[in-house]
Scaffold this active site. Structure first.
Site, PDB file in Angstrom:
ATOM      1  N   SER A   1       0.832  -1.198   0.000  1.00  0.00           N
ATOM      2  CA  SER A   1       0.000   0.000   0.000  1.00  0.00           C
ATOM      3  C   SER A   1       0.872   1.256   0.000  1.00  0.00           C
ATOM      4  O   SER A   1       1.650   1.480  -0.930  1.00  0.00           O
ATOM      5  CB  SER A   1      -0.968  -0.038   1.184  1.00  0.00           C
ATOM      6  OG  SER A   1      -2.006   0.899   1.042  1.00  0.00           O
TER       7      SER A   1
ATOM      8  N   ASP B   1     -10.032  -5.136  -4.330  1.00  0.00           N
ATOM      9  CA  ASP B   1      -9.420  -4.142  -3.445  1.00  0.00           C
ATOM     10  C   ASP B   1     -10.272  -2.874  -3.454  1.00  0.00           C
ATOM     11  O   ASP B   1     -10.337  -2.170  -4.462  1.00  0.00           O
ATOM     12  CB  ASP B   1      -7.997  -3.834  -3.917  1.00  0.00           C
ATOM     13  CG  ASP B   1      -7.192  -3.014  -2.919  1.00  0.00           C
ATOM     14  OD1 ASP B   1      -7.793  -2.182  -2.214  1.00  0.00           O
ATOM     15  OD2 ASP B   1      -5.964  -3.209  -2.853  1.00  0.00           O
TER      16      ASP B   1
ATOM     17  N   HIS C   1      -7.932  -5.515  -0.032  1.00  0.00           N
ATOM     18  CA  HIS C   1      -6.684  -4.773   0.134  1.00  0.00           C
ATOM     19  C   HIS C   1      -5.744  -5.496   1.099  1.00  0.00           C
ATOM     20  O   HIS C   1      -4.556  -5.666   0.815  1.00  0.00           O
ATOM     21  CB  HIS C   1      -7.006  -3.374   0.650  1.00  0.00           C
ATOM     22  CG  HIS C   1      -5.837  -2.446   0.671  1.00  0.00           C
ATOM     23  ND1 HIS C   1      -5.122  -2.110  -0.456  1.00  0.00           N
ATOM     24  CD2 HIS C   1      -5.243  -1.770   1.702  1.00  0.00           C
ATOM     25  CE1 HIS C   1      -4.139  -1.275  -0.141  1.00  0.00           C
ATOM     26  NE2 HIS C   1      -4.198  -1.052   1.161  1.00  0.00           N
TER      27      HIS C   1
END
Length: 316
Positions: free
Chosen positions: A137, A267, A296
């Protein structure tokens, strides 16, 4: 108080202090003496005075694997991958980003350039070579900006997992991004009640627990929320701009090492079309692994697959 340290030990301490000072950082290990295994946790002080906490697991002579975590988490979020890879003979290092976890909370410098420079100082202080950099991320942005600013001299491979590059926000020349109002909403939530914001993210879209039939883990929700609240309020607020508005397209073009991109096609935080697939189109010869139905937070929900895919990639 009388100092009972023997002369030989005092000389060793002086030499160690001089060596770390010469490196430009202050290194403070939690273990008193070295061994065949690396020190488990330690801190270092960056050139601009920020204290960074880091973990250093596995055999000292193992190939280094360096992990960069997501927002608003810390290095604890990588524990499943670090335990797995360290058990397979790799040296696994993960730091708490400035303002997050057990690192100090500077008022300024909460941006991708500083994050990348901090990562560089961890790598340089430990003199890591032939390292595989893994970013999740926001950490994927940190890894990308590291390559853009510091190159790949010390790097053997790169892995972007549910990562934010090329860019998250929608702009005139990046129409596939998300509207700025999405991130303004996160900022508003953080100011209004960031504890509730974190609970809502963790119990909903982050792990896909808002999907019909999802198997909800209260433990993951609690861990995610606790990590977020350990981070500084100002630091995490500033970081929303850093992870959403930074343009990593030029950084990705500098990737010249084997690259693995892992992304879930469900996601809801960092949508795959604007991130994983777009990054794979920029990085030459990148390998894109799409996890069907994965959210995610797939490093937890799909950790066995992630672990084995990372191991296969590192082994080459």
């Amino acid at each position: 108080m009388t100092n009972h340290t023997n002369p030989d030990q005092r000389r060793r301490n002086v030499l160690m202090s001089a060596a770390t000072a010469a490196a430009g950082v202050s290194l403070n290990a939690s273990a008193a003496t070295p061994s065949k295994q690396t020190r488990q946790t330690a801190t270092l002080t960056t050139r601009d005075g920020v204290t960074l906490y880091y973990k250093d697991w596995g055999p000292k002579n193992g190939q280094p694997v360096v992990f960069s975590h997501g927002w608003p988490l810390n290095s604890d979020s990588w524990e499943s991958q670090m335990l797995f890879l360290a058990d397979h003979g790799y040296r696994c290092i993960a730091h708490d980003r400035r303002g997050h976890g057990r690192s100090s909370q500077p008022w300024d410098g909460n941006d991708m350039d500083h994050y990348a420079d901090d990562l560089a100082q961890v790598i340089e202080a430990l003199d890591l070579k032939n390292a595989v950099l893994v970013g999740f991320s926001t950490g994927g942005g940190e890894v990308a900006r590291y390559v853009g600013r510091h190159g790949t001299k010390r790097v053997a491979g790169l892995a972007l997992v549910s990562a934010v590059p090329p860019m998250m926000v929608k702009t005139a020349d990046y129409p596939g991004g998300l509207p700025i109002e999405v991130f303004d909403g996160i900022r508003a939530g953080a100011i209004a009640n960031r504890a509730q914001l974190y609970i809502d993210i963790a119990s909903g879209p982050f792990f896909g627990f808002n999907r019909p039939g999802a198997k909800v883990s209260q433990g993951l929700i609690n861990s995610w929320t606790a990590q977020g609240m350990q981070a500084g309020h100002k630091n995490t607020y500033d970081s929303i701009k850093a992870f959403s508005e930074t343009d990593f397209r030029a950084d990705l073009k500098k990737f010249d090492k084997p690259t693995l991109i892992i992304h879930g096609d469900d996601d809801q935080i960092v949508p795959i079309d604007a991130s994983g697939k777009a990054a794979a189109a920029i990085v030459k010869h990148a390998k894109l692994l799409v996890y069907p139905g994965a959210p995610h937070g797939l490093t937890d929900t799909h950790k066995d697959r992630v672990n084995n895919d990372l191991l296969a990639f590192i082994k080459g």
